[in-house]
Design an enzyme around this catalytic site. Structure first.
Site, mmCIF file in Angstrom:
data_model
loop_
_atom_site.group_PDB
_atom_site.id
_atom_site.type_symbol
_atom_site.label_atom_id
_atom_site.label_comp_id
_atom_site.label_asym_id
_atom_site.label_seq_id
_atom_site.Cartn_x
_atom_site.Cartn_y
_atom_site.Cartn_z
ATOM 1 N N SER A 12 0.831 -1.199 0.000
ATOM 2 C CA SER A 12 0.000 0.000 0.000
ATOM 3 C C SER A 12 0.866 1.251 0.000
ATOM 4 O O SER A 12 1.961 1.261 0.590
ATOM 5 C CB SER A 12 -0.899 0.019 1.239
ATOM 6 O OG SER A 12 -1.588 1.250 1.354
ATOM 7 N N TYR B 29 -2.871 -0.011 9.861
ATOM 8 C CA TYR B 29 -2.981 -0.671 8.560
ATOM 9 C C TYR B 29 -1.700 -0.470 7.753
ATOM 10 O O TYR B 29 -1.119 -1.421 7.224
ATOM 11 C CB TYR B 29 -4.176 -0.133 7.795
ATOM 12 C CG TYR B 29 -4.101 -0.396 6.306
ATOM 13 C CD1 TYR B 29 -4.299 -1.677 5.800
ATOM 14 C CD2 TYR B 29 -3.803 0.633 5.409
ATOM 15 C CE1 TYR B 29 -4.204 -1.928 4.441
ATOM 16 C CE2 TYR B 29 -3.698 0.387 4.046
ATOM 17 C CZ TYR B 29 -3.903 -0.892 3.567
ATOM 18 O OH TYR B 29 -3.799 -1.134 2.226
ATOM 19 N N LYS C 293 -17.259 -1.011 0.885
ATOM 20 C CA LYS C 293 -16.167 -0.499 1.700
ATOM 21 C C LYS C 293 -16.572 0.562 2.709
ATOM 22 O O LYS C 293 -15.772 0.966 3.545
ATOM 23 C CB LYS C 293 -15.060 0.048 0.786
ATOM 24 C CG LYS C 293 -14.345 -1.045 -0.005
ATOM 25 C CD LYS C 293 -13.386 -0.469 -1.040
ATOM 26 C CE LYS C 293 -12.212 0.245 -0.418
ATOM 27 N NZ LYS C 293 -11.273 -0.713 0.240
#
Length: 325
Positions: A114, A140, A181
């Protein structure tokens, strides 16, 4: 067979779409955990060889079916997740298990890292392997960063590795099949819904000098392009390692929201609100992928301009009765 974990998620389901529609492959196995009632619709148009719960995958892999590659998109992707034990189990331990399986069985391993690993961008957005100084802004991002570090350490120390492995640092992906989401869906999706419901869009005010309201910048990449770039590495002889997937061109949130409204045949109408407290200090004001390494790996396709990607998303999906790809 190609295994796509997280194959009912946004990027994973669009990789399955690309494999079906553009690469003419129907030997796709999707493994996921269906935690949202309508998430099955992300794959209802796909041709699949098998569909598994994520916990069924290890036993299925042990059956001896020939696997061409594992594309591991499955993860907890919420930047607001505060239970790091969940991130550890899903984003790190499960990924390590698949890595080790691929190393043992000589299978290429492609996984989702990411752009959140870059933190506030102070160290730049260069996808080299000198990453220990990066400081993600949330759990995250750190879970993805830790796995990147672990993979590089395995390679550096001569520990078991897949024959080819690639970690993709996706920038701000938007497009069809993100509807499950919630808060983590793209600003494009939220703009469409807010304009349809209230006639205008709310964007965060800037809380940093040098950035006007709405002029926070992101590298917005259309999910079809992200899927295509990822799939390039299935059979690519490219060097193993980390790769940015973005357009290489930062654009403002104001540009994105305005493009959505114009694609809805509306004039831009935007209200600015304060950034929520749980995001303050954890919010990136500028991201822009350096894609030179991706180009050196042989990926030469153009990325869609923001306005073109938004127009395809809004007109061919969000405005349709069936919005799923």
């Amino acid at each position: 067979m190609i295994v796509v974990t997280g194959g009912a998620g946004m990027i994973g389901s669009m990789i399955a779409w690309h494999l079906n529609e553009n690469l003419n492959r129907d030997d796709v196995v999707v493994a996921d955990r269906f935690e949202h009632a309508d998430q099955w619709q992300n794959i209802c148009h796909r041709k699949l060889a098998n569909l598994l719960d994520k916990d069924e995958l290890p036993a299925w892999l042990a059956s001896g079916t020939k696997i061409d590659a594992i594309i591991h998109m499955g993860a907890i992707s919420a930047t607001t997740e505060r239970d790091f034990n969940k991130l550890l189990a899903t984003n790190i331990r499960y990924s390590q298990h698949l890595w080790n399986w691929c190393a043992e069985h000589d299978v290429p391993f492609l996984y989702a890292s990411s752009a959140a690993t870059y933190g506030d961008g102070e160290m730049g957005y260069q996808d080299d392997h000198d990453i220990d100084s990066l400081r993600p802004l949330n759990g995250y991002g750190y879970s993805k960063h830790y796995f990147d570090q672990w993979a590089l350490r395995c390679q550096r120390e001569g520990r078991p590795c897949p024959p080819r492995w690639y970690g993709f640092k996706y920038f701000n992906v938007y497009g069809p099949n993100e509807y499950h989401k919630g808060r983590m869906a793209s600003v494009a999706f939220h703009t469409f819904n807010q304009v349809r419901e209230r006639g205008r869009m709310k964007l965060f005010r800037s809380h940093r000098e040098g950035y006007a309201d709405g002029m926070q910048m992101r590298d917005f990449v259309y999910v079809k392009d992200a899927a295509k770039a990822t799939s390039h590495f299935i059979s690519s002889p490219a060097e193993s390692g980390l790769y940015n997937i973005g357009t290489g061109k930062a654009r403002a949130f104001l540009d994105l929201a305005s493009a959505v409204m114009r694609s809805m045949d509306r004039l831009p109408d935007i209200e600015f609100i304060d950034t929520p407290e749980d995001l303050q200090g954890k919010y990136q004001y500028f991201t822009e992928a350096n894609v030179s390494k991706l180009r050196r790996a042989g990926y030469n396709s153009d990325f869609m301009e923001l306005e073109d990607g938004v127009a395809d998303y809004v007109r061919n999906y969000l405005l349709q009765e069936d919005s799923y790809c």
